[in-house]
Scaffold this active site. Sequence first.
Site, mmCIF file in Angstrom:
data_model
loop_
_atom_site.group_PDB
_atom_site.id
_atom_site.type_symbol
_atom_site.label_atom_id
_atom_site.label_comp_id
_atom_site.label_asym_id
_atom_site.label_seq_id
_atom_site.Cartn_x
_atom_site.Cartn_y
_atom_site.Cartn_z
ATOM 1 N N HIS A 112 0.543 -1.088 0.098
ATOM 2 C CA HIS A 112 0.078 0.436 -0.033
ATOM 3 C C HIS A 112 0.784 1.381 -0.041
ATOM 4 O O HIS A 112 2.103 1.557 0.975
ATOM 5 C CB HIS A 112 -0.616 0.168 1.710
ATOM 6 N N ASP A 161 -8.164 -5.536 0.083
ATOM 7 C CA ASP A 161 -8.572 -5.496 -1.436
ATOM 8 C C ASP A 161 -7.739 -7.272 -1.175
ATOM 9 O O ASP A 161 -8.719 -8.056 -1.866
ATOM 10 C CB ASP A 161 -7.420 -5.157 -2.516
HETATM 11 C C1 SDX Z 1 -6.047 0.090 -2.820
HETATM 12 O O1 SDX Z 1 -4.031 4.720 -2.525
HETATM 13 C C2 SDX Z 1 -4.701 3.567 -1.184
HETATM 14 O O2 SDX Z 1 -5.898 4.112 -0.479
HETATM 15 C C3 SDX Z 1 -6.052 2.989 -2.279
HETATM 16 C C4 SDX Z 1 -6.356 2.013 -1.083
HETATM 17 C C5 SDX Z 1 -8.164 2.771 -0.839
HETATM 18 O O3 SDX Z 1 -8.930 2.424 -0.267
HETATM 19 O O4 SDX Z 1 -8.551 3.905 -2.332
HETATM 20 O O5 SDX Z 1 -6.469 1.171 -0.480
HETATM 21 C C6 SDX Z 1 -7.200 1.193 -2.299
HETATM 22 O O6 SDX Z 1 -5.861 0.351 -4.460
HETATM 23 C C7 SDX Z 1 -5.100 -0.900 -2.688
HETATM 24 C C8 SDX Z 1 -3.769 -1.378 -3.611
HETATM 25 C C9 SDX Z 1 -5.144 -1.846 -3.992
HETATM 26 N N1 SDX Z 1 -3.367 -2.462 -4.782
HETATM 27 C C10 SDX Z 1 -2.669 -4.106 -5.094
HETATM 28 O O7 SDX Z 1 -3.274 -4.796 -4.125
HETATM 29 C C11 SDX Z 1 -2.018 -4.470 -6.223
HETATM 30 C C12 SDX Z 1 -1.014 -5.062 -5.765
HETATM 31 N N2 SDX Z 1 -0.082 -4.231 -4.970
HETATM 32 C C13 SDX Z 1 1.065 -3.351 -5.334
HETATM 33 O O8 SDX Z 1 0.600 -2.736 -7.062
HETATM 34 C C14 SDX Z 1 1.844 -1.676 -4.656
HETATM 35 O O9 SDX Z 1 1.769 -2.112 -3.144
HETATM 36 C C15 SDX Z 1 0.661 -0.636 -4.647
HETATM 37 C C16 SDX Z 1 -0.414 -0.289 -6.140
HETATM 38 C C17 SDX Z 1 -0.553 -0.615 -3.763
HETATM 39 C C18 SDX Z 1 1.164 0.597 -4.099
HETATM 40 O O10 SDX Z 1 2.983 0.904 -4.773
HETATM 41 P P1 SDX Z 1 3.518 1.837 -4.831
HETATM 42 O O11 SDX Z 1 3.391 2.943 -3.402
HETATM 43 O O12 SDX Z 1 4.192 2.957 -5.557
HETATM 44 O O13 SDX Z 1 5.224 1.014 -4.250
HETATM 45 P P2 SDX Z 1 6.110 0.308 -5.381
HETATM 46 O O14 SDX Z 1 5.098 -0.261 -6.419
HETATM 47 O O15 SDX Z 1 7.034 2.032 -4.939
HETATM 48 O O16 SDX Z 1 6.585 -0.564 -4.464
HETATM 49 C C19 SDX Z 1 8.196 -0.323 -3.446
HETATM 50 C C20 SDX Z 1 9.148 -2.067 -3.519
HETATM 51 C C21 SDX Z 1 8.814 -2.082 -4.892
HETATM 52 O O17 SDX Z 1 10.042 -2.653 -4.594
HETATM 53 P P3 SDX Z 1 11.938 -2.459 -5.279
HETATM 54 O O18 SDX Z 1 11.539 -1.856 -6.210
HETATM 55 O O19 SDX Z 1 11.515 -1.507 -3.484
HETATM 56 O O20 SDX Z 1 12.552 -3.546 -4.858
HETATM 57 O O21 SDX Z 1 7.418 -2.970 -2.854
HETATM 58 C C22 SDX Z 1 7.460 -3.757 -4.263
HETATM 59 C C23 SDX Z 1 7.635 -3.243 -5.533
HETATM 60 O O22 SDX Z 1 8.355 -4.250 -6.202
HETATM 61 N N3 SDX Z 1 6.294 -4.177 -4.453
HETATM 62 C C24 SDX Z 1 5.581 -5.358 -4.152
HETATM 63 C C25 SDX Z 1 4.164 -5.795 -4.249
HETATM 64 N N4 SDX Z 1 3.998 -4.290 -3.852
HETATM 65 C C26 SDX Z 1 5.066 -3.477 -3.750
HETATM 66 N N5 SDX Z 1 5.838 -6.558 -5.182
HETATM 67 C C27 SDX Z 1 5.196 -7.391 -5.458
HETATM 68 N N6 SDX Z 1 3.764 -7.725 -4.766
HETATM 69 C C28 SDX Z 1 3.295 -6.351 -4.478
HETATM 70 N N7 SDX Z 1 1.665 -6.645 -4.050
#
Ligand code: SDX
Length: 428
Positions: A307, A364
Amino acid sequence: MSDKATLEINGEKYEFPLIKGTENEVAMDIKSLRGATGGVITVDPGYKNTGSCESAITFLDGEKGILRYRGYSIEELADKADFLEVAYLLIFGELPTNEQLEQFHDDIKSHSVVDDDVKKIIDAFPKSAHPMGVLSSLTSALTAFNPSSVDVNSEEQMYNAIVRILGKFPVLVSWAMRKKQGLPLEYGDDSLGYVENVLKMMFKSPNKEYEQNEILVNALDKLLILHADHEQNCSTSTVRITGSSHAGLFASLSAGISALWGPLHGGANQAVLEMLEAIKEDGGDTKKYMAKAKDKEDPFRLMGFGHRVYKNFDPRARIIKKAADEVLGDLGVEDPILDIAKGLEQEALEDPYFVDRKLYPNVDFYSGIIYRAMGIPVEMFTVMFALGRLPGWIAQWREMRLRKEPIGRPRQLYVGETYRPFKEIQNR
Ligand code: SDX
């Protein structure tokens, strides 16, 4: 703490006010930055460090896993309030009295019929259309049938647009589902509560009486509360920036629905179920999917994990996980998917990749398991998220308009070609 921040650029010092919110968060007010520095701006892809507004609606503390709507904790609201009460709280700022809630519901019910011509629009969609695309289109189309909802400047005009969409949106939600199922498109029943009415419109069979199931009513009511607002998330920011051009409420909501559809945002609840199903088909091989999620060469992410704000447990995920056990138990549903989800969660919480990045289950991760147990098709999961988020979007849009926020128009850092003279085609 000083009330100013000092920036030094090329030997020049510039001061910017530090402003503090009611929860002691601190922001640097850079409204004068570009003018004072002769053109220097900030760049912050994804707005990870940038506040778009001041808001009094929802407070999140990502480190402590706190979520409050207008100062009330999500735990208490999910436990003690009902969805329409929470909708009123988010939109108008206070928990309603009995009279206020009754009047609000009456006003909503008086607008809970959708022009029958909207059925001609939904009939034009193929059954294969994703319900989020249908919902976004129909929400925008409602503008044509409710022109008075567009140019709203007074609180009264806004109120009329608000109760209209709160009355009509659940009808569109049920039509989006029933269209795919080849079922007649029903209207609501004003004798019912808001959530009871949603369930009846969605599930009423054309050839028999619909019997309410209190377990489903309570489960949906709680899920909608948990999804009702979440400060400046992607879809809410979309609603706000769309509304900042003074586009009408329905057009702004339609834009927000499209943003929510994405699998990185609200579309994740559908993607989680599809992921858990794939793991089940793979013989429950969670390790394979954990490895894929950690492999930088693999675009796969562990859906429902991570998140932007929560670097601790998403408080909503805790509540939903508990509710999943209760609802499936009450319904007498045995779903191996729930066990796979719990196993995956346990593995991730012990895996350094996830622990180091503070990736926890989000709202989710478990919600789809309850929706599925309730008989809601997986393609409708994000539509249910939208139904829950509707009052939050409305509240944020209303706050933006009442505070007379300027039109949203970010700057950029240009990194393209510098000037070059036109080249005739024969010389290219
Ligand atoms: C919602 O914003 C809100 O409030 C949203 C929400 C709401 O109520 O409106 O809470 C609802 O959208 C919840 C999120 C649902 N999405 C998912 O579950 C999809 C999977 N999650 C990710 O795609 C991700 O965690 C996000 C999009 C939710 C957040 O992305 P960020 O903040 O841009 O984080 P990032 O992509 O910069 O990740 C940081 C690191 C990265 O690795 P490094 O580059 O540091 O090595 O964490 C890794 C990412 O690759 N990472 C994941 C991951 N989420 C982040 N790796 C594997 N699986 C994941 N799910």
